[in-house]
Write an enzyme that holds these catalytic residues in place. Sequence first.
Site, PDB file in Angstrom:
ATOM      1  N   TYR A  54       0.822  -1.217   0.000  1.00 54.97           N
ATOM      2  CA  TYR A  54       0.000   0.000   0.000  1.00 54.97           C
ATOM      3  C   TYR A  54       0.862   1.275   0.000  1.00 54.97           C
ATOM      4  CZ  TYR A  54      -4.004  -2.984   1.093  1.00 54.97           C
ATOM      5  OH  TYR A  54      -4.980  -3.948   1.053  1.00 54.97           O
ATOM      6  N   LYS A  82       3.655 -15.284   1.606  1.00 51.58           N
ATOM      7  CA  LYS A  82       3.670 -16.117   0.411  1.00 51.58           C
ATOM      8  C   LYS A  82       5.124 -16.349   0.019  1.00 51.58           C
ATOM      9  CE  LYS A  82       0.630 -16.927  -2.309  1.00 51.58           C
ATOM     10  NZ  LYS A  82       0.073 -18.258  -2.633  1.00 51.58           N
ATOM     11  N   ASP A  85      -2.596 -17.938   1.579  1.00 56.62           N
ATOM     12  CA  ASP A  85      -3.800 -18.507   0.962  1.00 56.62           C
ATOM     13  C   ASP A  85      -4.270 -19.736   1.744  1.00 56.62           C
ATOM     14  OD1 ASP A  85      -1.428 -19.689   0.126  1.00 56.62           O
ATOM     15  OD2 ASP A  85      -2.148 -20.206  -1.869  1.00 56.62           O
ATOM     16  N   ASP A  94      -5.037  -7.137   5.777  1.00 60.75           N
ATOM     17  CA  ASP A  94      -6.279  -6.456   5.430  1.00 60.75           C
ATOM     18  C   ASP A  94      -7.361  -7.500   5.112  1.00 60.75           C
ATOM     19  OD1 ASP A  94      -8.046  -4.491   4.761  1.00 60.75           O
ATOM     20  OD2 ASP A  94      -6.953  -3.747   3.017  1.00 60.75           O
ATOM     21  N   ASP A  96     -10.413  -9.071   7.877  1.00 60.44           N
ATOM     22  CA  ASP A  96     -11.832  -8.927   7.522  1.00 60.44           C
ATOM     23  C   ASP A  96     -12.520 -10.291   7.502  1.00 60.44           C
ATOM     24  OD1 ASP A  96     -11.831  -6.221   7.338  1.00 60.44           O
ATOM     25  OD2 ASP A  96     -12.565  -6.129   5.281  1.00 60.44           O
TER      26      ASP A  96
END
Length: 367
Positions: free
Chosen positions: A142, A192, A224, A248, A252
């Site tokens: 980001y 990852k 994942d 993020d 959630d």
Amino acid sequence: MSNPSLLILPGDGIGPEVMAEVRKVIDWFGAKRGVVFDVSEDLVGGAAYDKHGTPLHDDTMAKAQEVDAVLLGAVGGPKYDVLDFSVKPERGLLRLRKEMDLYSNLRPAQCFDALADFSSLKKDVVAGLDIMIVRELTSGVYFGEPRGIIEEGNERVGINTQRYTESEIDRAARSAFELAMKRGKKLCSMEKANVMESGILWREVVTEVGKDYPEVELSHMYADAGAMQLTRWPKQFDVIVTDNLFGDLLSDLAAMLTGSLGMLPSASLGAPMANGRPKALYEPVHGSAPDIAGQGKANPCACILSFAMALRYSFDLGDEATRLEQAVEKVLADGVRTADLLNEEGRTPASTSEMGDAVVAALEASL
Ligand code: NAD
């Protein structure tokens, strides 16, 4: 010695409504538990824009840097949608996070037994769930450079850069290990590393930091696979640490395991100050909910539980934090419900202030 200081920024929409209930709880702790704060209050978001033409006045920013902890309600609302990006209410919150350098975002996913039916997952998968996701908040994709949309040949290319320094990973990992020490002493790091160099470095640095915390059982998982495991059997986790982007998404996802937005607190922590306390901002996960603002319908629990996090993480008052969390749990077990927690027709929901009063009554009963 002076009392610890707390800056309250109620903000917009339901922010002031839920914060009024937190004030009742703060007053109760002062009167009944001798936990007294020097509380000051100021404007943020649209409320600050209306008065000062900026979503966060410099004086408020300076105050936030000085106090022991900041407690924020919510910012934003349709009235401000037309404003220039630079003065939108959210900029006030982003400025606080940036200038306080709050690099570690703590989002608990805790499922109160009385609300287990609200989850989209089976009751036995979520009942009693209590995990914490630590998301690195100030770096990663980001913020990484280069970024932008450029012309290449005859088409446009969108570019963002995932970038982490060792020290950024180190400090996020340390805050997660410290948390794990205060909880179940299990930490799972997610990245990852199979396809990203930043993931390889993330795994190496977290492993290195882990040597300073031999009591914490450290594991690693690809992000994942972590998403799958979080929905398959979330109770296998205690603390999860991950980068800004994966955090993020995963926080959630974990939040929804527990049902309602009106129940979710959060903390954003930075480096320790001279008194040893971390720079800290506590806020509910939800926004200003303009659709229900001013109607006494908002659930104040997320904001009340954010104050519980402040008691635990800024003021080392874990027992008092637990007392408050148990009071909320008791209120729910007794069947008190704001509208967002009701799916039965014909039941009258509790108002925002009735919910706050019920929590204070449960605190009183805990003595
Ligand atoms: P929101 O979280 O405000 O609301 C989403 C839905 O959840 C709404 O239906 C709302 O009524 C409900 N809800 C939220 N909190 C609740 C509570 N405590 N009790 C009962 N119901 C609750 O998200 P949104 O509608 O996408 O955004 C509204 C405004 O809030 C926007 O201006 C947005 O930018 C802002 N926002 C601010 C923050 C923040 O201050 N941290 C976070 C998210 C959104």
